[in-house]
Design an enzyme around this catalytic site. Structure first.
Site: not given
Ligand code: OAD
Length: 246
Positions: A103, A105, A120, A156, A193, A218-220, A236
């Protein structure tokens, strides 16, 4: 969410354990930060190649900055949630705790988490697009909204770019090395993730190779689910506060 599973994990979280947690967008979902994939995900609304690549920035820096300015304003209005707070607590409680996050953020840091590896980068940092000699490698800019779009380098006068890793770019080698080293641990949790973006997804496999006890929150289902020793199929911010540490 099984009580027995919660106890099984809690027993592993001892003071001496080397605990590594990898987080993704899902950990910030309850704070109101949009995820990337799944319903309502950013990559459902926007094409990454038009906004999150060096080529997109070279083509239209104002468009890219407008998108990042919108995301920065969204995040600025969000606060850390219970999941961030639990992990911040662990970072103070366990001497060998390491957080690896995808993240950008900054919510883990705002919750007070120590030892955060940002794979990232940060949406709150910028760097000179020309890499001018007078500018530091990156610096913080927390204006939300930005004073002008696109923002310019104070050294610059050229463009500055967001301090995030875009598609097609390599990760910071020091951060990557540290994350790889942290994958050699006793307990590895992958939280929120989708486990599809490499190299982040490989740390889970690396941890397994090192004999770590592996856990997914992860819920999924994700590609990591079938390999995990324990799976909590729930948000989470619900699972982590339920863990009662000895
Ligand atoms: P994703 O959006 O791919 O995945 C988010 C995950 O969080 C999913 O598997 C959801 O099921 C899960 N999720 C949703 N709500 C949740 C909750 N309340 N508690 C726990 N899990 C929950 O995000 P990332 O895996 O972070 O990279 O994506 C990886 C990277 O892809 C990011 O850092 C970004 C993106 O492209 C760049 O921008 C380089």
């Amino acid at each position: 969410m099984g009580r027995a599973s919660l106890e099984q994990l809690a027993q592993r979280l001892t003071r001496d354990a080397r605990i590594t947690v990898l987080t993704g967008a899902g950990v910030s979902a309850a704070s109101g930060v949009p995820t990337f994939r799944g319903a309502g995900g950013l990559w459902k609304q926007f094409a990454p190649e038009t906004l999150a690549t060096p080529q997109a920035f070279a083509r239209d820096p104002a468009l890219v900055w407008e998108w990042y300015d919108w995301r920065r304003q969204t995040i600025a209005a969000c606060a850390p949630n219970a999941a961030h707070r639990v992990l911040a607590n662990w970072s103070r409680r366990f001497p060998s705790f390491q957080l690896i996050t995808q993240n950008v953020d900054g919510l883990h840091e705002r919750a007070g988490t120590e030892r955060v590896l940002r794979l990232h980068g940060s949406i709150w940092e910028v760097s000179c697009w020309q890499r001018c000699a007078a500018a530091p490698a990156r610096w913080r800019n927390e204006d939300a909204p930005l004073q002008r779009i696109p923002p310019t380098c104070p050294h610059c006068g050229g463009l500055v770019r967001p301090g995030v890793v875009w598609f097609g770019e390599g990760l910071d080698p020091d951060v990557l090395d540290a994350a790889q080293a942290a994958s050699d641990c006793d307990v590895f949790l992958t939280v929120g993730t989708s486990s599809v973006v490499y190299p982040a997804a490989s740390f889970f496999e690396e941890a397994r190779r090192h004999g770590a006890f592996t856990v997914e929150v992860n819920p999924e289902a994700t590609p990591a689910s079938a390999m995990a020793d324990l799976v909590f199929r729930a948000p989470a911010e619900v699972v982590l506060p339920e863990l009662k540490l000895p």
